[in-house]
Design a protein around this motif. Structure first.
Motif, PDB file in Angstrom:
ATOM      1  N   ALA A   1      41.314 -10.397  42.770  1.00  0.00           N
ATOM      2  CA  ALA A   1      40.930 -11.559  41.964  1.00  0.00           C
ATOM      3  C   ALA A   1      39.633 -12.201  42.459  1.00  0.00           C
ATOM      4  O   ALA A   1      38.988 -12.957  41.725  1.00  0.00           O
ATOM      5  N   ASP A   2      39.226 -11.893  43.694  1.00  0.00           N
ATOM      6  CA  ASP A   2      37.997 -12.455  44.266  1.00  0.00           C
ATOM      7  C   ASP A   2      36.759 -11.620  43.947  1.00  0.00           C
ATOM      8  O   ASP A   2      35.657 -11.974  44.370  1.00  0.00           O
ATOM      9  N   ALA A   3      36.926 -10.540  43.198  1.00  0.00           N
ATOM     10  CA  ALA A   3      35.792  -9.661  42.896  1.00  0.00           C
ATOM     11  C   ALA A   3      34.632 -10.390  42.211  1.00  0.00           C
ATOM     12  O   ALA A   3      33.477 -10.150  42.573  1.00  0.00           O
ATOM     13  N   PRO A   4      34.872 -11.286  41.232  1.00  0.00           N
ATOM     14  CA  PRO A   4      33.727 -11.993  40.630  1.00  0.00           C
ATOM     15  C   PRO A   4      32.938 -12.820  41.654  1.00  0.00           C
ATOM     16  O   PRO A   4      31.711 -12.858  41.609  1.00  0.00           O
ATOM     17  N   PHE A   5      33.639 -13.457  42.584  1.00  0.00           N
ATOM     18  CA  PHE A   5      32.936 -14.226  43.618  1.00  0.00           C
ATOM     19  C   PHE A   5      32.173 -13.295  44.549  1.00  0.00           C
ATOM     20  O   PHE A   5      31.023 -13.562  44.895  1.00  0.00           O
ATOM     21  N   LEU A   6      32.784 -12.192  44.954  1.00  0.00           N
ATOM     22  CA  LEU A   6      32.095 -11.233  45.824  1.00  0.00           C
ATOM     23  C   LEU A   6      30.843 -10.701  45.138  1.00  0.00           C
ATOM     24  O   LEU A   6      29.797 -10.556  45.779  1.00  0.00           O
ATOM     25  N   LEU A   7      30.929 -10.455  43.839  1.00  0.00           N
ATOM     26  CA  LEU A   7      29.754 -10.016  43.074  1.00  0.00           C
ATOM     27  C   LEU A   7      28.635 -11.053  43.193  1.00  0.00           C
ATOM     28  O   LEU A   7      27.475 -10.697  43.411  1.00  0.00           O
ATOM     29  N   GLU A   8      28.998 -12.333  43.077  1.00  0.00           N
ATOM     30  CA  GLU A   8      27.996 -13.397  43.204  1.00  0.00           C
ATOM     31  C   GLU A   8      27.374 -13.405  44.598  1.00  0.00           C
ATOM     32  O   GLU A   8      26.149 -13.502  44.743  1.00  0.00           O
ATOM     33  N   VAL A   9      28.196 -13.285  45.633  1.00  0.00           N
ATOM     34  CA  VAL A   9      27.691 -13.280  47.012  1.00  0.00           C
ATOM     35  C   VAL A   9      26.733 -12.112  47.225  1.00  0.00           C
ATOM     36  O   VAL A   9      25.633 -12.278  47.759  1.00  0.00           O
ATOM     37  N   LEU A  10      27.146 -10.913  46.807  1.00  0.00           N
ATOM     38  CA  LEU A  10      26.343  -9.709  47.052  1.00  0.00           C
ATOM     39  C   LEU A  10      25.015  -9.720  46.307  1.00  0.00           C
ATOM     40  O   LEU A  10      24.091  -9.003  46.694  1.00  0.00           O
ATOM     41  N   ASN A  11      24.933 -10.516  45.248  1.00  0.00           N
ATOM     42  CA  ASN A  11      23.697 -10.581  44.458  1.00  0.00           C
ATOM     43  C   ASN A  11      22.914 -11.871  44.667  1.00  0.00           C
ATOM     44  O   ASN A  11      21.913 -12.111  43.991  1.00  0.00           O
ATOM     45  N   GLU A  12      23.363 -12.681  45.603  1.00  0.00           N
ATOM     46  CA  GLU A  12      22.628 -13.897  45.976  1.00  0.00           C
ATOM     47  C   GLU A  12      21.279 -13.459  46.556  1.00  0.00           C
ATOM     48  O   GLU A  12      21.233 -12.543  47.394  1.00  0.00           O
ATOM     49  N   PRO A  13      20.175 -14.075  46.150  1.00  0.00           N
ATOM     50  CA  PRO A  13      18.869 -13.672  46.686  1.00  0.00           C
ATOM     51  C   PRO A  13      18.808 -13.662  48.217  1.00  0.00           C
ATOM     52  O   PRO A  13      18.222 -12.755  48.808  1.00  0.00           O
TER      53      PRO A  13
END
Length: 172
Positions: free
Chosen positions: A17-29
């Motif tokens: 369920a945390d995959a959307p947040f992890l996606l955000e972290v990994l793509n943070e500039p």
């Protein structure tokens, strides 16, 4: 894997369920600039990354990266935890927080809790951290936590990183 709590934060194992947040972290500039582009662009790719690189460590070693969320409202702010890298002899402290949550002491608070657990519960006596030489804020955080620079290392051919270490002082 247990859950850690600090005054303001809860650190817990990551779930699908945390995959959307992890996606955000990994793509943070800042993540891409300071840690690297992992090429994860979809929630499904984030789930796969999590299985391969995060939850597999829970199963194999009993530790890994935790999701860090604010206790009061439950909003995730970053990730922090321990990593076993094949290229390093020691367990590595890792962390990444969304830029909008920087300068609030969350990284220091989370990393301190991870270190306390590593030394007390896991009985580790030495932990390392690797950081890009241009990442001054992470260097300052590591120094604040008691890490000391040891040497330059290469995990890949592309980049040389600074290796910091902290050791538990026996008898104190």
């Amino acid at each position: 894997m247990t859950t850690l709590e600090t005054e303001r934060l809860r650190l817990r194992p990551m779930t699908e369920a945390d995959a959307p947040f992890l996606l955000e972290v990994l793509n943070e500039p800042a993540f891409i600039r300071n840690i690297g582009d992992r090429g994860v662009r979809t929630v499904e790719e984030a789930r796969e990354y999590m299985k391969e690189r995060i939850t597999s460590q829970y199963e194999r070693y009993g530790f890994g990266m935790w999701l860090v969320e604010m206790t009061e409202i439950g909003d995730p702010v970053g990730i922090c935890g321990l990593i076993k890298r094949e290229a390093l002899d020691d367990i590595d402290l890792g962390f990444s927080f969304l830029e909008r949550f920087w300068s609030r002491g969350f990284a220091s608070e989370a990393a301190s809790a991870v270190l306390a657990r590593a030394f007390r519960a896991l009985k580790l006596t030495r932990i390392v951290a690797i950081v890009a030489p241009h990442n001054g804020s992470s260097v300052r955080l590591l120094e604040k936590l008691g890490f000391q620079f040891e040497k330059m290392v290469r995990l890949t051919a592309e980049e040389e990183l600074q290796l910091f270490a902290i050791e538990l002082k026996m008898g104190g």
